[in-house]
Design a protein around this motif. Structure first.
Motif, PDB file in Angstrom:
ATOM      1  N   SER A   1    -113.619   1.197 -17.320  1.00  0.00           N
ATOM      2  CA  SER A   1    -112.625   0.369 -18.011  1.00  0.00           C
ATOM      3  C   SER A   1    -112.283   0.934 -19.379  1.00  0.00           C
ATOM      4  O   SER A   1    -111.175   0.727 -19.885  1.00  0.00           O
TER       5      SER A   1
ATOM      6  N   GLY B   1     -99.133   2.997 -23.475  1.00  0.00           N
ATOM      7  CA  GLY B   1     -97.978   2.369 -22.851  1.00  0.00           C
ATOM      8  C   GLY B   1     -97.295   3.305 -21.876  1.00  0.00           C
ATOM      9  O   GLY B   1     -97.952   4.056 -21.137  1.00  0.00           O
ATOM     10  N   ALA B   2     -95.963   3.303 -21.908  1.00  0.00           N
ATOM     11  CA  ALA B   2     -95.183   4.120 -20.973  1.00  0.00           C
ATOM     12  C   ALA B   2     -95.237   5.602 -21.297  1.00  0.00           C
ATOM     13  O   ALA B   2     -94.742   6.426 -20.524  1.00  0.00           O
TER      14      ALA B   2
ATOM     15  N   ILE C   1    -109.562   3.473 -18.721  1.00  0.00           N
ATOM     16  CA  ILE C   1    -108.324   2.788 -18.341  1.00  0.00           C
ATOM     17  C   ILE C   1    -107.675   2.131 -19.557  1.00  0.00           C
ATOM     18  O   ILE C   1    -106.464   2.220 -19.769  1.00  0.00           O
ATOM     19  N   GLY C   2    -108.485   1.488 -20.386  1.00  0.00           N
ATOM     20  CA  GLY C   2    -107.953   0.856 -21.583  1.00  0.00           C
ATOM     21  C   GLY C   2    -107.338   1.862 -22.541  1.00  0.00           C
ATOM     22  O   GLY C   2    -106.303   1.591 -23.166  1.00  0.00           O
ATOM     23  N   TRP C   3    -107.971   3.038 -22.657  1.00  0.00           N
ATOM     24  CA  TRP C   3    -107.437   4.077 -23.536  1.00  0.00           C
ATOM     25  C   TRP C   3    -106.089   4.578 -23.022  1.00  0.00           C
ATOM     26  O   TRP C   3    -105.139   4.747 -23.795  1.00  0.00           O
ATOM     27  N   ILE C   4    -105.984   4.790 -21.723  1.00  0.00           N
ATOM     28  CA  ILE C   4    -104.710   5.251 -21.151  1.00  0.00           C
ATOM     29  C   ILE C   4    -103.619   4.199 -21.380  1.00  0.00           C
ATOM     30  O   ILE C   4    -102.498   4.516 -21.797  1.00  0.00           O
ATOM     31  N   LEU C   5    -103.943   2.953 -21.120  1.00  0.00           N
ATOM     32  CA  LEU C   5    -102.952   1.878 -21.269  1.00  0.00           C
ATOM     33  C   LEU C   5    -102.502   1.706 -22.714  1.00  0.00           C
ATOM     34  O   LEU C   5    -101.403   1.204 -22.968  1.00  0.00           O
ATOM     35  N   SER C   6    -103.338   2.140 -23.673  1.00  0.00           N
ATOM     36  CA  SER C   6    -102.967   1.991 -25.086  1.00  0.00           C
ATOM     37  C   SER C   6    -101.737   2.836 -25.438  1.00  0.00           C
ATOM     38  O   SER C   6    -101.078   2.585 -26.445  1.00  0.00           O
TER      39      SER C   6
ATOM     40  N   ILE D   1    -103.726  13.232 -16.806  1.00  0.00           N
ATOM     41  CA  ILE D   1    -102.796  12.293 -17.447  1.00  0.00           C
ATOM     42  C   ILE D   1    -101.639  13.082 -18.028  1.00  0.00           C
ATOM     43  O   ILE D   1    -101.845  14.079 -18.732  1.00  0.00           O
TER      44      ILE D   1
END
Length: 299
Positions: free
Chosen positions: A286, A296-297, A289-294, A247
């Motif tokens: 999930s 944002g950009a 994935i949720g942690w990465i999306l937290s 990441i």
């Protein structure tokens, strides 16, 4: 001021606890940034409070040190261990309502009573100055009996029958489980074991167990089950096949990411633009994935 005195005495305790040979007044005064007379008063206060502090004269100089341990009944405790126990009660809040919380709190109360009123009072004042506040966590006031059954089953190697509702279901399911381990992670208690319905090793949230009772059948955990290896592949609670994940984080969140330990396998690499690359091997669940999306950009 009283707060400065308490902070200084706390630092004095740390200095003495680290030194087996003992420290002289000059050395202590230099470390604490005060005069010898102040150090002497603080040493006297600690001795009066009941700390196992002794002085020894060697080669014309006086050295101060702690005895190796406190004598609590027949069990020796080092000074560091007693201080750690004094600060541990805040950590128990995440388990409030469980037998673990009540039992450990009772043990801490007995230890404080064994120390005597002076030392106990000193530790109480320290506890008011150093706090450990847990983050978001589940509540287990209604799960006492569930936790007791699971604990007994894990120790006794006995299967359990339970009525369970997963986070993604609106209906309960009946399960027979061979519980291998109860563990705490990410603000919650979980049990991992062999689920007879799926025929696989699964993880269940303790607070989602609606009903539970011990079965008659005993089990033996498989010899190749390694709990540490089982959780090593998980980013949070749900385990999955380990996958290499990389990441890239923008510079704005770099400090937040690199100052924390996210997973035992993590590797960090600085990027030319001021950002950061985080690499680890975890299950691509999930939770990840949720942690990465937290972010944002920024991720």
């Amino acid at each position: 001021m009283r707060g400065d005195q308490l902070a200084r005495q706390w630092l004095l305790i740390q200095q003495l606890a680290r030194s087996r040979a003992g420290l002289g007044l000059d050395s202590l005064a230099e470390e604490l940034g005060c005069v010898r007379r102040t150090v002497y008063r603080d040493l006297d206060a600690l001795m009066y409070a009941g700390f196992p502090l002794v002085s020894e004269r060697r080669e014309g100089r006086v050295y101060y040190r702690f005895l190796d341990s406190f004598g609590l009944a027949d069990v020796p405790f080092t000074t560091d261990e007693v201080l750690a126990l004094a600060f541990s009660e805040d950590l128990l809040r995440v388990l409030e309502g469980t037998v673990f919380h009540d039992s450990i709190r009772s043990a801490l109360a007995k230890i404080r009573a064994s120390l005597g009123p002076e030392v106990a009072g000193f530790l109480a004042r320290l506890s008011d100055s150093f706090r450990v506040l847990p983050g978001p966590h589940k509540r287990y006031g209604e799960s006492r009996q569930t936790i007791q059954v699971l604990s007994d089953a894990v120790i006794g190697r006995r299967s359990v029958h339970m009525r369970y509702r997963s986070a993604s279901s609106i209906r309960d399911s009946l399960r027979e489980l061979d519980p291998y381990r109860v563990w705490y992670r990410s603000g919650g208690l979980y049990v991992v074991g062999h689920d007879h319905q799926s025929g696989e090793i699964r993880t269940f949230a303790v607070d989602r167990i609606r009903e539970i009772h011990a079965g008659e059948r005993r089990f033996t955990p498989p010899a190749d089950f390694d709990f540490e290896a089982w959780i090593a592949g998980s980013f949070g609670v749900v385990a999955g096949p380990a996958t290499r994940v990389r990441i890239r984080f923008e510079a704005g969140v770099r400090s937040f990411v690199e100052e924390r330990s996210w997973h035992p396998s993590q590797k960090l690499a600085a990027l030319a633009d001021g950002g950061l690359e985080l690499e680890f091997e975890v299950g691509a669940t999930s939770e990840l994935i949720g942690w990465i999306l937290s972010f944002g950009a920024a991720a």
